[in-house]
Design an enzyme around this catalytic site. Structure first.
Site, PDB file in Angstrom:
ATOM      1  N   GLU A  40       0.825  -1.202  -0.099  1.00 41.18           N
ATOM      2  CA  GLU A  40      -0.079  -0.039  -0.136  1.00 41.18           C
ATOM      3  C   GLU A  40       0.756   1.200  -0.002  1.00 41.18           C
ATOM      4  OE1 GLU A  40      -2.772   0.402   3.456  1.00 41.18           O
ATOM      5  OE2 GLU A  40      -3.284   2.248   2.560  1.00 41.18           O
ATOM      6  N   ARG A 266       5.723 -12.739   9.386  1.00 41.92           N
ATOM      7  CA  ARG A 266       6.360 -11.670   9.093  1.00 41.92           C
ATOM      8  C   ARG A 266       7.627 -11.345   9.890  1.00 41.92           C
ATOM      9  NH1 ARG A 266       2.576  -7.888   8.800  1.00 41.92           N
ATOM     10  NH2 ARG A 266       3.853  -6.089   9.371  1.00 41.92           N
ATOM     11  N   LYS A 276       4.641   0.540   8.996  1.00 38.62           N
ATOM     12  CA  LYS A 276       4.832   1.945   8.209  1.00 38.62           C
ATOM     13  C   LYS A 276       4.144   2.885   9.093  1.00 38.62           C
ATOM     14  CE  LYS A 276       3.324   0.017   4.460  1.00 38.62           C
ATOM     15  NZ  LYS A 276       2.810  -0.084   3.323  1.00 38.62           N
TER      16      LYS A 276
HETATM   17  P1  ATP Z   1       2.821  -2.009   7.728  1.00 39.05           P
HETATM   18  O1  ATP Z   1       2.240  -2.664   8.814  1.00 39.05           O
HETATM   19  O2  ATP Z   1       4.384  -1.894   8.038  1.00 39.05           O
HETATM   20  O3  ATP Z   1       2.150  -0.981   7.012  1.00 39.05           O
HETATM   21  P2  ATP Z   1       1.784  -3.667   5.711  1.00 39.05           P
HETATM   22  O4  ATP Z   1       1.514  -5.323   5.811  1.00 39.05           O
HETATM   23  O5  ATP Z   1       0.481  -3.158   6.093  1.00 39.05           O
HETATM   24  O6  ATP Z   1       2.920  -3.418   6.671  1.00 39.05           O
HETATM   25  P3  ATP Z   1       1.811  -3.289   2.903  1.00 39.05           P
HETATM   26  O7  ATP Z   1       2.251  -2.178   2.240  1.00 39.05           O
HETATM   27  O8  ATP Z   1       0.476  -3.779   2.934  1.00 39.05           O
HETATM   28  O9  ATP Z   1       2.218  -3.048   4.459  1.00 39.05           O
HETATM   29  O10 ATP Z   1       2.744  -4.537   2.595  1.00 39.05           O
HETATM   30  C1  ATP Z   1       3.142  -5.148   1.447  1.00 39.05           C
HETATM   31  C2  ATP Z   1       3.677  -6.571   1.520  1.00 39.05           C
HETATM   32  O11 ATP Z   1       4.503  -6.674   2.444  1.00 39.05           O
HETATM   33  C3  ATP Z   1       2.191  -7.397   2.098  1.00 39.05           C
HETATM   34  O12 ATP Z   1       2.075  -8.604   1.222  1.00 39.05           O
HETATM   35  C4  ATP Z   1       2.894  -7.721   3.535  1.00 39.05           C
HETATM   36  O13 ATP Z   1       2.355  -8.913   3.848  1.00 39.05           O
HETATM   37  C5  ATP Z   1       4.186  -7.705   3.275  1.00 39.05           C
HETATM   38  N1  ATP Z   1       5.063  -7.222   4.553  1.00 39.05           N
HETATM   39  C6  ATP Z   1       4.808  -6.327   5.367  1.00 39.05           C
HETATM   40  N2  ATP Z   1       5.519  -6.276   6.431  1.00 39.05           N
HETATM   41  C7  ATP Z   1       6.211  -7.501   6.475  1.00 39.05           C
HETATM   42  C8  ATP Z   1       6.965  -7.854   7.525  1.00 39.05           C
HETATM   43  N3  ATP Z   1       7.441  -7.185   8.521  1.00 39.05           N
HETATM   44  N4  ATP Z   1       7.494  -9.262   7.169  1.00 39.05           N
HETATM   45  C9  ATP Z   1       7.120  -9.755   6.061  1.00 39.05           C
HETATM   46  N5  ATP Z   1       6.374  -9.191   5.130  1.00 39.05           N
HETATM   47  C10 ATP Z   1       5.714  -8.001   5.320  1.00 39.05           C
HETATM   48 MG    MG Z   2      -1.102  -2.068   5.368  1.00 40.41          MG
END
Ligand code: ATP
Ligand code: MG
Length: 568
Positions: A40, A266, A276
């Site tokens: 995102e 994760r 983020k």
């Molecule tokens: P955040 O909580 O930091 O916003 P998110 O999962 O909401 O993380 P996205 O932009 O939706 O962020 O993530 C893009 C991809 O990266 C998704 O498939 C997510 O599962 C993966 N991802 C995000 N954080 C991690 C992590 N700590 N370890 C492994 N994969 C991750």
């Molecule tokens: Mg997210």
């Protein structure tokens, strides 16, 4: 220092996801293996994303498939073009590329809307006019069944009319939502009539004001996967309980073939927050200088700090992929960074906290030259010439006027070796008469010891780094410590904040003296400053005013853990 998108060495085979994909391929997929990385665009990518990128792009590379970069841009209020651009730059920097695209969920808004109308027409979705509070309460929880909305039995005509008017902008935010009509008694909470659309009168960074209704994640994500022909939709564990809904949508729309969702644990790192939203808070609150502050666990931050993509890929390989969430020791990451920098960085000498040395038996204006290798193990890197003259600098803490027993470095009457140069003896100390502060050391060198050893073979215990005052360049050195003082910053006492754990001395800025060899280094150039660590040239540098970030010190905590037999 290859940023080559075709470098495919470190993408980590042998994990359970790889095994599943391999099995599917062996059975015959009937189409090209296709994965996707779906960020995102509401912030910069962090180290957790690196794990997902290496996994998704790595699978495609190893098995002759394709990995799409797709922006999951369904939330207009938090998303920005700056993030869209930084994410692409970061994925490329990490060493991965995409054949087509990047793709955007927002490109599918029209199709998603058409499918939603189809659900409405088939009686599988309805417009609910309760407020979000009431909807949430009506969903129940693990112990309480859901309660059906009073609007659940609207006619198809009424639903279609309302949904079209939602799209046309006739209603305020929150007035209505579109919900799937599934089962308010389901044990799977996500199947209790989940929201598909909400009204949001906000401009989107790509579609502008064309839309005032936006699809929810669960509606956009699976259908976007299906539109692109994704075969394996790999996501983190928190989406496990969305899988039922993911499948329900495919059933409802009769998709065949369909993507398969696989969840993995994760990445969490000790002494680090990877989210983020929290990183955004650090930026907005001025706790760091920006998303690319070298203390940040963002890809932009660690790049600026001097980490290489190769080191990050090696780290992702080593931590592997599992079905459980775990916390990786940050020293394992640091170990990967050191291992990589050790092999690639030329060695130079820089004095961080300079103390002046006057070589009494070397006349003013005279310079002695010494050749020194740029890397002790890689002669091919060549040599540089060190200039040795009457005034030198050494580190303040390499001298003690009244040394304790275990201090073997310079002291009055003592002899030490200057790295690659000669033996040097301290014969006196100059002090500021009013403060008593040491202003310079009076020393003599042994001209017979050129290169660092005396012909009579006498032993000296210490070797110091040094620079010639007349030849050194002034540089700024930024030394970083961990951003958080504690291993788990999210472990917060009642009433406290995770930000209370921020390390107030995570940045130290010094005016240092560097060996002339670095004077022409460009942005991003990396060196080992002998005895001090690895440093990279920061983009804040200007001609004649270099700024160095300490990427990492030399002492390797992970190597010690392994040596002590404590690592798994
Ligand atoms: P955040 O909580 O930091 O916003 P998110 O999962 O909401 O993380 P996205 O932009 O939706 O962020 O993530 C893009 C991809 O990266 C998704 O498939 C997510 O599962 C993966 N991802 C995000 N954080 C991690 C992590 N700590 N370890 C492994 N994969 C991750
Ligand atoms: Mg997210």
């Amino acid at each position: 220092m290859s940023d080559d998108a075709t470098d495919r060495s470190n993408s980590g085979p042998g994990n359970f996801v790889d095994d599943l994909v391999r099995d599917d391929l062996a059975r015959g997929l009937g189409r090209t293996l296709m994965t996707r990385f779906p960020p995102e665009p509401n912030g910069y990518l962090h180290l957790g994303h690196a794990k997902s990128i290496c996994l998704n792009f790595g699978l495609a590379q190893r098995h002759g498939g394709v990995c799409n970069l797709r922006f999951d841009d369904t939330n207009p209020t938090t998303e920005e073009v700056e993030f869209v651009e930084s994410i692409q730059a970061d994925v490329r920097w990490l060493g991965f590329g995409w054949f087509k695209g990047p793709y955007y969920a927002s490109d599918y808004f029209e199709q998603l809307y058409a499918w939603a109308e189809q659900l409405v027409v088939e009686g599988r979705a309805y417009v609910d006019s309760q407020d979000l509070e009431a909807i949430r309460a009506g969903r129940g929880d693990f112990h309480r069944p859901g309660v059906e909305s009073p609007f659940r039995d609207r006619t198809v005509e009424e639903n279609l009319d309302l949904f079209r008017r939602m799209r046309a902008g006739e209603f305020a935010d929150g007035a209505h939502v579109l919900r799937a009509k599934i089962d308010m008694q389901s044990r799977d909470l996500n199947l209790r009539d989940p929201l598909l659309y909400r009204i949001r009168h906000a401009a989107h960074h790509r579609t502008g004001t064309k839309w005032c209704i936006y699809p929810m994640y669960d509606w956009a994500h699976g259908q976007s996967d299906a539109i692109e022909g994704i075969t394996h939709s790999i996501c983190t564990l928190e989406f496990q309980n969305h899988r039922g809904l993911y499948e329900w949508c495919f059933d409802a729309l009769h998709f065949d073939p369909r993507p398969k969702q696989i969840e993995f644990g994760r990445l969490n790192l000790s002494y680090t927050v990877l989210s983020k939203r929290r990183l955004q808070e650090l930026v907005a609150g001025g706790h760091v200088a920006g998303w690319d502050d070298p203390r940040m666990p963002t890809l932009a931050g660690v790049r600026r700090r001097g980490f290489t993509p190769e080191a990050l890929r090696a780290f992702c390989d080593r931590i592997g992929v599992s079905k459980r969430d775990g916390v990786a020791d940050v020293s394992l990451l640091e170990h990967a960074v050191r291992e990589d920098l050790n092999a690639r960085c030329p060695r130079v000498m820089t004095v961080l906290r300079p103390l002046k040395v006057i070589v009494e038996n070397l006349p003013e204006g005279e310079t002695v030259h010494f050749d020194a290798p740029l890397h002790p193990e890689h002669p091919a890197m060549g040599t540089r010439t060190l200039s040795f003259s009457r005034e030198l600098f050494i580190e303040q803490d390499d001298f003690m006027e009244d040394p304790p027993k275990k201090f073997f470095r310079l002291a009055p009457g003592r002899e030490v070796r200057l790295r690659y140069a000669c033996l040097l003896t301290c014969v006196g100390v100059d002090k500021d008469p009013s403060t008593g502060e040491i202003t310079a050391l009076r020393c003599t060198w042994d001209p017979q010891s050129k290169g660092g050893d005396a012909p009579d073979g006498r032993k000296v215990k210490s070797t110091l780094h040094w620079v010639s005052a007349a030849h050194a360049v002034d540089v700024e050195a930024r030394l970083y410590d961990r951003l958080f003082k504690v291993e788990n910053p999210m472990d917060v006492p009642e009433g406290g904040s995770w930000k209370d754990h921020l390390n107030p001395s995570s940045l130290t800025v010094l005016r240092a003296k560097a060996e002339a060899h670095v004077a022409t280094a460009g942005e991003g150039a990396r060196f080992q400053f002998e005895r001090l660590g690895y440093f990279a040239v920061d983009p804040d540098s200007k001609p004649g005013a270099l700024v160095f970030n300490r990427t990492i010190g030399l002492s390797d905590a992970w190597a010690k853990i392994v040596a002590a037999g404590k690592a798994g």
